[in-house]
Design a protein around this motif. Structure first.
Motif, mmCIF file in Angstrom:
data_model
loop_
_atom_site.group_PDB
_atom_site.id
_atom_site.type_symbol
_atom_site.label_atom_id
_atom_site.label_comp_id
_atom_site.label_asym_id
_atom_site.label_seq_id
_atom_site.Cartn_x
_atom_site.Cartn_y
_atom_site.Cartn_z
ATOM 1 N N ASP A 249 0.897 -1.305 -0.072
ATOM 2 C CA ASP A 249 -0.145 -0.112 -0.020
ATOM 3 C C ASP A 249 1.002 1.479 -0.093
ATOM 4 O OD1 ASP A 249 0.781 0.052 2.502
ATOM 5 O OD2 ASP A 249 -1.110 -0.358 3.519
ATOM 6 N N SER B 123 1.374 -3.802 7.213
ATOM 7 C CA SER B 123 0.217 -4.204 7.624
ATOM 8 C C SER B 123 0.176 -5.906 7.715
ATOM 9 C CB SER B 123 -0.795 -3.517 6.537
ATOM 10 O OG SER B 123 -0.753 -4.147 5.088
ATOM 11 N N GLY B 124 -1.248 -6.256 8.045
ATOM 12 C CA GLY B 124 -1.074 -7.566 8.245
ATOM 13 C C GLY B 124 -0.855 -8.407 6.637
ATOM 14 N N ASN B 125 -1.481 -8.100 5.860
ATOM 15 C CA ASN B 125 -0.976 -8.861 4.574
ATOM 16 C C ASN B 125 0.339 -8.606 4.090
ATOM 17 O OD1 ASN B 125 -3.803 -10.066 4.145
ATOM 18 N ND2 ASN B 125 -4.563 -7.913 2.922
ATOM 19 N N GLU B 126 0.798 -7.602 4.565
ATOM 20 C CA GLU B 126 2.195 -7.389 4.133
ATOM 21 C C GLU B 126 3.160 -8.164 4.944
ATOM 22 O OE1 GLU B 126 1.705 -2.672 2.306
ATOM 23 O OE2 GLU B 126 2.494 -3.007 4.645
ATOM 24 N N ILE C 260 2.424 -11.089 6.084
ATOM 25 C CA ILE C 260 2.046 -12.437 5.451
ATOM 26 C C ILE C 260 3.201 -12.524 4.010
ATOM 27 C CG2 ILE C 260 0.748 -13.893 4.226
ATOM 28 C CD1 ILE C 260 -1.600 -12.864 6.138
ATOM 29 N N THR C 261 3.355 -11.489 3.199
ATOM 30 C CA THR C 261 4.002 -11.452 2.216
ATOM 31 C C THR C 261 5.480 -11.483 2.549
ATOM 32 O OG1 THR C 261 2.451 -10.192 1.143
ATOM 33 C CG2 THR C 261 4.813 -9.950 0.244
ATOM 34 N N GLU D 101 4.212 -20.684 0.991
ATOM 35 C CA GLU D 101 3.267 -20.150 1.801
ATOM 36 C C GLU D 101 3.603 -20.492 3.296
ATOM 37 O OE1 GLU D 101 -1.575 -20.258 2.329
ATOM 38 O OE2 GLU D 101 -0.475 -21.330 0.566
ATOM 39 N N ASP E 150 0.523 -20.201 10.124
ATOM 40 C CA ASP E 150 0.234 -18.970 11.089
ATOM 41 C C ASP E 150 1.307 -18.914 12.194
ATOM 42 O OD1 ASP E 150 -2.271 -18.807 9.670
ATOM 43 O OD2 ASP E 150 -3.323 -19.653 10.945
ATOM 44 N N TYR F 25 5.982 -11.616 12.627
ATOM 45 C CA TYR F 25 5.245 -10.455 13.047
ATOM 46 C C TYR F 25 6.070 -10.136 14.665
ATOM 47 C CZ TYR F 25 1.893 -7.182 15.422
ATOM 48 O OH TYR F 25 1.132 -6.141 16.076
#
Length: 134
Positions: free
Chosen positions: A87, A93-96, A98-99, A108, A111, A118
């Motif tokens: 973004d 952010s959360g999705n970033e 994960i990326t 992939e 969790d 994180y």
């Protein structure tokens, strides 16, 4: 060209290059080779037929790629900007996250792995870890 710029085979350097096959060529690398070796490039281009003193293109290309990659330093700011910060706000952010976890793991992530990443990138974790090490 190889012996003068990338090592001397008589002193143990090896000359490995992919076998006869189609090659994908990066035009940016070709431009860099022409810029870095202008005399050899001009001499080779000036001959209508191949000469024994010509630069052998695929051999030179692959050795150039291998040797320059060893000297290259990654631009982490560009990697963050182009591959992680989707973004463009300069924060994860959360999705970033994960990326980032997927890039670090190479597949992939589950969790638990995302939670570990994180924890590594949050300020709270960093302060707690620094205090524990002091």
């Amino acid at each position: 060209l190889y012996s003068r710029h990338f090592g001397r085979p008589e002193y143990g350097a090896t000359r490995r290059v992919p076998a006869h096959m189609p090659h994908m060529i990066d035009t940016g690398v070709v431009a860099a080779m022409a810029r870095d070796f202008p005399a050899e490039w001009r001499a080779t281009a000036s001959h209508r037929f191949r000469s024994g003193r010509d630069m052998q293109f695929s051999f030179s290309y692959f050795h150039y790629v291998m040797e320059t990659a060893r000297r290259a330093r990654p631009d982490f700011a560009a990697i963050f900007r182009d591959a992680i910060d989707g973004d463009g706000d300069g924060r994860l952010s959360g999705n970033e996250i994960i990326t980032l976890a997927a890039l670090a793991l190479g597949k992939e992530p589950d969790d638990q792995y995302v939670d570990e990443v994180y924890a590594c990138v949050t300020t709270e974790y960093s302060w707690r870890r620094a205090a524990a090490l002091a």
